[in-house]
Design a protein around this motif. Structure first.
Motif, PDB file in Angstrom:
ATOM      1  N   GLY A 164       0.772  -1.237   0.000  1.00  0.00           N
ATOM      2  CA  GLY A 164       0.000   0.000   0.000  1.00  0.00           C
ATOM      3  C   GLY A 164       0.798   1.278   0.000  1.00  0.00           C
ATOM      4  N   VAL A 165       2.046   1.219  -0.467  1.00  0.00           N
ATOM      5  CA  VAL A 165       2.896   2.408  -0.487  1.00  0.00           C
ATOM      6  C   VAL A 165       3.117   2.858  -1.923  1.00  0.00           C
ATOM      7  CG1 VAL A 165       5.160   3.364   0.101  1.00  0.00           C
ATOM      8  CG2 VAL A 165       4.049   1.743   1.649  1.00  0.00           C
ATOM      9  N   GLU A 166       2.834   4.115  -2.207  1.00  0.00           N
ATOM     10  CA  GLU A 166       3.161   4.704  -3.500  1.00  0.00           C
ATOM     11  C   GLU A 166       4.442   5.521  -3.364  1.00  0.00           C
ATOM     12  OE1 GLU A 166      -0.039   6.990  -5.149  1.00  0.00           O
ATOM     13  OE2 GLU A 166      -1.513   5.681  -4.184  1.00  0.00           O
ATOM     14  N   HIS A 167       5.262   5.497  -4.387  1.00  0.00           N
ATOM     15  CA  HIS A 167       6.498   6.263  -4.319  1.00  0.00           C
ATOM     16  C   HIS A 167       6.261   7.738  -4.611  1.00  0.00           C
ATOM     17  CE1 HIS A 167      10.489   7.799  -5.250  1.00  0.00           C
ATOM     18  NE2 HIS A 167      10.963   6.760  -4.589  1.00  0.00           N
ATOM     19  N   ARG A 168       5.627   8.040  -5.750  1.00  0.00           N
ATOM     20  CA  ARG A 168       5.228   9.384  -6.163  1.00  0.00           C
ATOM     21  C   ARG A 168       6.376  10.296  -6.581  1.00  0.00           C
ATOM     22  NH1 ARG A 168       2.229   8.768  -1.511  1.00  0.00           N
ATOM     23  NH2 ARG A 168       3.228  10.516  -0.473  1.00  0.00           N
TER      24      ARG A 168
END
Length: 484
Positions: A164-168
């Motif tokens: 559930g982690v986006e880098h962005r």
């Protein structure tokens, strides 16, 4: 030559040269922090980089007696106290989330501590250089080298998305090439805040606008597909030497991200369809991460591939397939020859499905056709649809496909060639005017070739219409087998 005006600070943020302090010197900050002890444990030694979101320090863990990188997070100027508190809280939570990403290609986060009412992120110190450094020093990479780096970055992104982690903020400056051979993605969840806030907190863009996906530039919700877009821009920059959407100002760059198609890459070779698939404006239309990973793996390690199913027929010397277009097609922007490349991972022979679409096989030829219900009729015919022999394919034996468009009244159509599994192989939408009384029918022809030592590509060619309605013709099956 590669350049990135927004990466002058962060490019060495988590890396250190063998000499240790050279990165800080290169960034123009040689001030030592040896008298500062963070959380009673981490002694600051020297600056590695500084930017709008904080300072990165080379530090020593006084408990475990090892060197680490410590990011001192600072809020951008102009935020109110409430916004600063929320931002710091979110960054702290995201740092802990990133620490749980189980992948060797993700920078390891050791600790998150609070000092001076703001979070300090403690992570491994990577000795090596960033991809931005490499591109600046040596210029564009070969498609095979870029595919290897891109595959490792994608591995990190998939592991992050799974928890559930986006880098962005995927960009060359955040891809670290370690001396031990690892490709490490840094700054997970801490370089940018979510949504449009990252664009407007200080009136300037936090991060690099040319790597920003269209949905974030428009202030829409982001997701894992947003990181895939940024990976596509990174791959383009790696092989071409510059990002595809860069303009003179951040505003014009963002406008290009939202409204313009990227220039057709000239050095990408077999990476061209991968890049095109990742750079689709609509997130749902981008190539899925699994398919992109398989394609990158086959390009990076062509000798390890098998001939089962459909695959990328390519090596680092050139594109997987190439096609030349007939004179009726109008490209935007115009060019003398159209290049069509395939990524058809995991697809066997195309099977036709009902719905009134018919096809006929006649010896070595095939044809599909459909009426669109809007006075426009489209048919696709193929010749030389089965080839076995040496590659590149001799011109007279190359599979060829002709799309025939017929309209009862003047109609401007927008279309592109796609492979049978729906992967886009034509990087741009094409326009064609049909239905004139004197010339109601027009045609567009492509011919394919392949560059590979051995392997089999088994899929089909179809035409996807964007306007006046959205529909796709049934694919004409074909098979190319390269025997060496």
């Amino acid at each position: 030559m590669y350049y990135d005006e927004d990466e002058t600070v962060s490019e060495t943020a988590f890396t250190a040269t063998t000499a240790g302090s050279a990165a800080g010197t290169a960034a123009g900050t040689d001030a030592a922090g040896g008298d500062r002890l963070i959380a009673g444990r981490y002694r600051l030694l020297s600056r590695l980089g500084e930017g709008g979101m904080g300072t990165v320090w080379r530090a020593r863990d006084e408990t475990l007696y090892r060197e680490v990188a410590v990011k001192e997070v600072r809020a951008p100027a102009g935020l109110g106290p409430g916004d600063i508190t929320r931002m710091y809280g979110r960054l702290e939570r995201e740092a802990w989330a990133a620490a749980r990403i189980p992948d060797r290609n993700v920078v390891t986060i050791h600790d998150v501590v609070m000092e001076d009412d703001r979070p300090w992120i403690v992570m491994e110190l990577i000795r090596g250089q960033s991809l931005a450094d490499l591109l600046r020093a040596e210029g564009p990479l070969t498609p095979r080298h870029a595919a290897h780096i891109g595959g490792e970055v994608l591995s990190a992104l998939r592991a992050a998305h799974a928890v559930g982690v986006e880098h962005r903020d995927v960009k060359p400056a955040n891809v670290l090439l370690a001396e031990d051979g690892r490709v490490v993605l840094s700054d997970f969840g801490i370089a940018m805040v979510e949504g449009s806030t990252a664009l407007t907190m200080t009136g300037e863009l936090v991060g690099s606008p040319e790597y920003l996906p269209p949905e974030r530039a428009l202030g829409r919700p982001s997701g894992p597909e947003s990181d895939l877009w940024s990976l596509g821009v990174l791959l383009y920059a790696a092989v071409e030497g510059l990002s595809p959407f860069r303009h003179d100002t951040a505003l014009s760059t963002l406008r290009a991200v939202v409204d313009e198609e990227p220039p057709v890459p000239t050095r990408a070779g077999p990476l061209a369809p991968v890049i095109a698939g990742l750079l689709r404006k609509e997130p749902a239309e981008r190539t899925p991460a699994g398919e992109a990973a398989e394609a990158l793996r086959e390009i990076a390690h062509p000798d390890a591939t098998t001939t089962a199913g459909a695959r990328v027929l390519a090596d680092s010397a050139g594109p997987a397939t190439r096609a030349t277009a007939g004179p009726d097609a109008v490209a935007a922007p115009p060019r003398k020859r159209r290049t069509v490349a395939f990524v058809a991972a995991g697809v066997a022979a195309c099977v036709l499905i009902g719905g009134g679409i018919a096809y006929a096989l006649n010896g070595n030829d095939a044809e599909t056709g459909t009426g669109t219900g809007s006075g426009l009729r489209l048919s696709v015919a193929g010749t030389n649809t089965t080839y076995t022999g040496s590659c590149p394919i001799p011109e007279g034996r190359a599979p060829a496909f002709t799309a025939t468009f017929t309209a009862s009244e003047p109609t401007l159509i927008s279309y592109r060639w796609v492979s049978g599994d729906g992967s886009v192989v034509d990087p741009h939408w094409r326009t064609l005017s049909v239905g004139d009384k004197a010339e109601p029918t027009k045609r567009d022809t492509v011919r394919l070739t392949a560059y590979a030592k051995t392997g089999t590509l088994r899929t089909g060619m179809a035409v996807e219409l964007q306007s006046p309605i959205r529909t796709t013709s049934n694919p004409v099956p074909f098979q190319i087998t390269c025997t060496g």
